[in-house]
Design an enzyme around this catalytic site. Structure first.
Site, PDB file in Angstrom:
ATOM      1  N   HIS A 197      -1.010  -3.796  19.234  1.00 36.19           N
ATOM      2  CA  HIS A 197      -0.487  -3.443  17.907  1.00 36.19           C
ATOM      3  C   HIS A 197       0.174  -2.065  17.950  1.00 36.19           C
ATOM      4  CE1 HIS A 197      -0.466  -2.442  13.615  1.00 36.19           C
ATOM      5  NE2 HIS A 197      -0.664  -3.720  13.359  1.00 36.19           N
ATOM      6  N   SER A 243       0.688  -9.784  10.686  1.00 33.72           N
ATOM      7  CA  SER A 243       0.098  -8.661   9.955  1.00 33.72           C
ATOM      8  C   SER A 243      -1.410  -8.617  10.181  1.00 33.72           C
ATOM      9  CB  SER A 243       0.418  -8.802   8.463  1.00 33.72           C
ATOM     10  OG  SER A 243      -0.482  -8.024   7.705  1.00 33.72           O
ATOM     11  N   GLU A 264       0.335   0.356  15.888  1.00 31.45           N
ATOM     12  CA  GLU A 264      -0.477   1.485  15.440  1.00 31.45           C
ATOM     13  C   GLU A 264      -1.490   1.884  16.507  1.00 31.45           C
ATOM     14  OE1 GLU A 264      -2.630   1.146  11.609  1.00 31.45           O
ATOM     15  OE2 GLU A 264      -4.170   2.365  12.603  1.00 31.45           O
ATOM     16  N   CYS A 297       0.849  -1.188   0.000  1.00 28.23           N
ATOM     17  CA  CYS A 297       0.000   0.000   0.000  1.00 28.23           C
ATOM     18  C   CYS A 297       0.891   1.246   0.000  1.00 28.23           C
ATOM     19  CB  CYS A 297      -0.855  -0.004   1.268  1.00 28.23           C
ATOM     20  SG  CYS A 297       0.186  -0.050   2.744  1.00 28.23           S
TER      21      CYS A 297
HETATM   22  S1  SF4 Z   1      -2.619   2.826   7.144  1.00 26.83           S
HETATM   23 FE1  SF4 Z   1      -1.325   0.984   7.092  1.00 26.83          FE
HETATM   24  S2  SF4 Z   1      -2.308  -0.359   5.592  1.00 26.83           S
HETATM   25 FE2  SF4 Z   1      -3.163   1.697   5.287  1.00 26.83          FE
HETATM   26  S3  SF4 Z   1      -1.921   2.681   3.689  1.00 26.83           S
HETATM   27 FE3  SF4 Z   1      -0.995   3.213   5.662  1.00 26.83          FE
HETATM   28  S4  SF4 Z   1       0.552   1.658   6.090  1.00 26.83           S
HETATM   29 FE4  SF4 Z   1      -0.808   0.877   4.478  1.00 26.83          FE
END
Ligand code: SF4
Length: 420
Positions: free
Chosen positions: A176, A314, A178, A53
């Site tokens: 996670h 992932s 994020e 991505c």
């Molecule tokens: S939020 Fe995560 S999955 Fe979505 S574009 Fe960004 S890096 Fe990729």
């Protein structure tokens, strides 16, 4: 979208030819029909959208460029740059060291950092506390920050909700990277709680509805609520944001459920709902939406099995697996090396979190029909590797090179038509 300079080892002539062709035929990305690669005895159906991505390509470009431009300098990554073992191994083999593991446990103490060292912040972003520690160590944190703009968008959404005096509920995996980063950024602006799934959302709702002893919230949600969180006060107005890679249907269900809970508790009419529940859309990123949408179309195709490629840790890939496995036998593998032979495959069982071996995974009946997709952190070269390995087990009527040529020729013809 911007084109990134990603090392050629992650590219695939086959997948590039297919993606270029699909892009040309369907510029607005409306057609989710899978691409058929018909080798005769085996037919491969490739999802319309899969693979690297925007955020992952951006992070890879910055990381490899940083290595190239800084010979002799100490270069660290805060933790795995993306959840793909090959990419992380490639970075390590070029001398990059990891400061933490994916759960945030220390591998190299921050005290070892020296001013002038380079620390790359991964695509998931990081917490404000870690940023402070880096600054205190004299490390510059802007230049090598690869935080994905779609993750920053979630932080901005949380801030916007907070400014309207709502408590932020983050739907995400608490461990996670994020979600830890989003939790940290959100907590500065507003009381914040993380819910992992619908079960936890229902538990949270029981506190909203006064069905549980408020004190038990603090043990039940330990580590998932912000400092100073007051259970009696901070669930009166809420809004939901989510980790960018969650399952779209789960996020929607949780937001709808919590909205219903607020309506029930405060006996709200339609027009009064926003008094208690922030009116926002989900914060899933475009890649999550595209890849999950493409998998729904993919599993509509009658097939014998599905192969999903990606790192076992992932998040976005494991949701693709969840979607496939309700429909057909699904094998979650991290590379073509997991396909031991035409009779044996090693693959990850996401619910047991372990790798198992399955025998006779390919049916005897021909043509064998296989669905393939991959997560947002999986190089296309691995997908091509899987296709080459699988086709090697069959008496194919054409080669992978023939298929590349077919797609390239079709692209040239289409370009000519468009230019005419
Ligand atoms: S939020 Fe995560 S999955 Fe979505 S574009 Fe960004 S890096 Fe990729």
């Amino acid at each position: 979208m911007k084109n990134f300079n990603v090392p050629v080892i992650y590219r695939s002539p086959l997948i590039t030819a297919i993606k270029n062709r699909r892009k040309l035929d369907d510029k607005l990305k409306k057609d989710y029909t899978p691409s058929l690669l018909d080798f005769g005895e085996v037919q491969i159906f490739l999802a319309r959208h899969f693979g690297f991505c925007y955020g992952v390509e951006n992070a890879i470009e910055i990381s490899f460029r940083t290595i190239e431009e800084n010979p002799g300098k100490k270069i660290y990554l805060l933790s795995e740059m993306i959840h793909n073992p090959q990419v992380n191994m490639d970075l390590k083999s070029r001398g990059v060291e990891f400061l933490m593991d994916t759960k945030g446990a220390t591998i190299i103490p921050f005290e070892k950092l020296k001013a002038g060292d380079i620390v790359i912040v991964p695509a998931f972003g990081t917490t404000l506390q870690i940023e402070q520690k880096l600054l205190a160590a004299g490390v510059e944190i802007e230049q090598y920050n690869t935080t994905c703009p779609f993750v920053e968008k979630v932080w901005n959404r949380a801030k916007a909700i907070a400014e309207k005096d709502y408590t932020v509920i983050v739907h995400g995996k608490p461990q996670h990277e994020e979600t830890r980063a989003t939790f940290s950024h959100s907590s500065v602006h507003s009381p914040t709680v993380v819910v992992k799934d619908m079960e936890e959302a229902i538990h949270l709702a029981s506190y909203i509805l006064n069905k549980r002893d408020p004190e038990s919230f603090y043990s039940e949600f330990a580590g998932q609520y912000s400092e100073g969180f007051k259970i009696e006060k901070h669930l009166e107005r809420i809004g939901v944001v989510n980790q960018t890679t969650m399952l779209a249907s789960d996020t929607q269900a949780i937001a709808d459920y919590l909205k219903g809970v607020m309506i029930e508790k405060y006996q709200l009419s339609e027009s009064q709902t926003t008094d208690r529940f922030a009116d926002t859309r989900d914060t899933l990123c475009y890649a999550t939406n595209d890849n999950q949408g493409a998998v729904y179309a993919l599993i509509d195709t009658p097939a014998d099995l599905a192969i999903v490629l990606g790192g076992y840790n992932s998040s976005n890939t494991s949701h693709l697996v969840e979607l496939c496995e309700v429909k057909l036998p699904t094998y979650f593998i991290s590379s073509q090396d997991k396909i031991i032979s035409s009779k044996e495959i090693s693959h990850c069982k996401i619910h047991r979190k372990e790798e198992v071996t399955t025998l006779s995974y390919l049916p005897e009946r021909k043509p064998v029909k296989i669905l393939i997709t991959s997560g947002a952190s999986c190089p296309d070269s691995l997908v091509e590797g899987v296709i080459r390995k699988i086709t090697g087990f069959f008496n194919c009527k054409k080669t992978v090179e023939d298929v590349i040529k077919e797609f390239e020729d079709a692209t040239i013809v289409n370009q000519a038509i468009f230019q005419h």
